[in-house]
Write a protein that holds these residues in place. Structure first.
Motif, PDB file in Angstrom:
ATOM      1  N   CYS A 129      24.903  14.273  -4.072  1.00 24.15           N
ATOM      2  CA  CYS A 129      24.327  14.131  -5.409  1.00 24.15           C
ATOM      3  C   CYS A 129      24.550  12.709  -5.913  1.00 24.15           C
ATOM      4  N   ILE A 130      23.514  12.098  -6.452  1.00 22.96           N
ATOM      5  CA  ILE A 130      23.696  10.779  -7.037  1.00 22.96           C
ATOM      6  C   ILE A 130      23.676  10.846  -8.558  1.00 22.96           C
ATOM      7  N   GLY A 131      23.744  12.021  -9.118  1.00 22.81           N
ATOM      8  CA  GLY A 131      23.919  12.144 -10.551  1.00 22.81           C
ATOM      9  C   GLY A 131      22.733  12.659 -11.311  1.00 22.81           C
ATOM     10  N   CYS A 132      21.535  12.399 -10.850  1.00 21.41           N
ATOM     11  CA  CYS A 132      20.372  12.858 -11.613  1.00 21.41           C
ATOM     12  C   CYS A 132      19.854  14.181 -11.074  1.00 21.41           C
ATOM     13  N   GLY A 133      20.231  14.518  -9.835  1.00 18.95           N
ATOM     14  CA  GLY A 133      19.850  15.791  -9.264  1.00 18.95           C
ATOM     15  C   GLY A 133      18.556  15.782  -8.489  1.00 18.95           C
ATOM     16  N   CYS A 134      17.682  14.840  -8.748  1.00 20.26           N
ATOM     17  CA  CYS A 134      16.365  14.889  -8.129  1.00 20.26           C
ATOM     18  C   CYS A 134      16.398  14.626  -6.627  1.00 20.26           C
ATOM     19  N   LEU A 135      17.417  13.964  -6.119  1.00 19.50           N
ATOM     20  CA  LEU A 135      17.485  13.681  -4.689  1.00 19.50           C
ATOM     21  C   LEU A 135      18.462  14.594  -3.951  1.00 19.50           C
ATOM     22  N   SER A 136      18.999  15.578  -4.638  1.00 20.06           N
ATOM     23  CA  SER A 136      19.994  16.429  -3.988  1.00 20.06           C
ATOM     24  C   SER A 136      19.871  17.876  -4.456  1.00 20.06           C
ATOM     25  N   MET A 137      18.704  18.419  -4.304  1.00 21.84           N
ATOM     26  CA  MET A 137      18.440  19.759  -4.820  1.00 21.84           C
ATOM     27  C   MET A 137      19.429  20.795  -4.294  1.00 21.84           C
ATOM     28  N   ILE A 184      25.911  22.815  -7.948  1.00 19.17           N
ATOM     29  CA  ILE A 184      27.348  22.582  -7.894  1.00 19.17           C
ATOM     30  C   ILE A 184      27.741  21.492  -8.898  1.00 19.17           C
ATOM     31  N   TYR A 185      26.998  20.403  -8.890  1.00 20.51           N
ATOM     32  CA  TYR A 185      27.357  19.242  -9.701  1.00 20.51           C
ATOM     33  C   TYR A 185      26.735  19.221 -11.089  1.00 20.51           C
ATOM     34  N   ASN A 186      25.607  19.873 -11.249  1.00 21.30           N
ATOM     35  CA  ASN A 186      24.861  19.704 -12.487  1.00 21.30           C
ATOM     36  C   ASN A 186      24.223  21.011 -12.927  1.00 21.30           C
ATOM     37  N   GLU A 187      25.000  22.052 -12.966  1.00 24.88           N
ATOM     38  CA  GLU A 187      24.480  23.356 -13.364  1.00 24.88           C
ATOM     39  C   GLU A 187      23.915  23.277 -14.777  1.00 24.88           C
ATOM     40  N   VAL A 207      24.106   9.406 -13.831  1.00 23.41           N
ATOM     41  CA  VAL A 207      25.353   9.235 -14.571  1.00 23.41           C
ATOM     42  C   VAL A 207      26.605   9.334 -13.700  1.00 23.41           C
ATOM     43  N   LEU A 208      26.559  10.110 -12.620  1.00 22.98           N
ATOM     44  CA  LEU A 208      27.723  10.186 -11.746  1.00 22.98           C
ATOM     45  C   LEU A 208      27.900   8.894 -10.963  1.00 22.98           C
ATOM     46  N   LEU A 209      26.825   8.328 -10.526  1.00 17.88           N
ATOM     47  CA  LEU A 209      26.886   7.090  -9.758  1.00 17.88           C
ATOM     48  C   LEU A 209      27.372   5.928 -10.622  1.00 17.88           C
TER      49      LEU A 209
END
Length: 146
Positions: free
Chosen positions: A113-121, A126-129, A141-143
């Motif tokens: 996950c790079i924070g926005c969710g769009c590249l890590s569906m 897990i990271y951005n429920e 924001v995570l990056l």
């Protein structure tokens, strides 16, 4: 007899840029030319070093505005010396170090996950429920956390 002034085509070829790039740099106040009797641009040889400095700074990610500000600290149209370059580069070093750190973080997190969710569906729940990260602001924001 040695030619003192260079044509725009000669400068472009020697510096590895397009003629339009030189016109753009001149329009932005980064380089200067004079005009001959036929109203053609002519450059002093110091423009070769200035264009090289601009290209090197751009490769480091320095904006044209930052480059212009830095070049403005030099006496008008003076050829940047090795000492000038060292001073200019030292001012840009912190920003370069920050960009390197950012790119290293991106490289290390790119397959997760790079924070926005769009590249890590697969990882988003897990990271951005329920997109809770949107409360922290836009973008990855995570990056961006250091």
């Amino acid at each position: 007899m040695e030619q003192k002034d260079l044509t725009v085509g000669r400068v472009a070829k020697r510096c590895g840029v397009k003629v339009s790039t030189l016109h753009f740099y001149e329009e932005k106040g980064l380089i200067h030319s004079s005009r001959n009797q036929g109203n053609q641009r002519r450059y002093k040889k110091d423009v070769l070093r200035r264009v090289s400095l601009i290209k090197a700074a751009q490769k480091m990610g320095v904006s044209l505005e930052e480059i212009k500000s830095a070049l403005a600290t030099l006496p008008e149209n003076r050829t940047p010396t090795n000492e000038d370059w060292a001073l200019l580069a030292s001012h840009w070093q912190q920003g370069l170090n920050e960009r390197i750190q950012y790119l290293e973080n991106l490289r290390d997190l790119l397959t997760g996950c790079i924070g926005c969710g769009c590249l890590s569906m697969g990882n988003c729940p897990i990271y951005n429920e329920n997109d809770k990260l949107s409360e922290q602001g836009p973008g990855p924001v995570l990056l961006d956390k250091k």
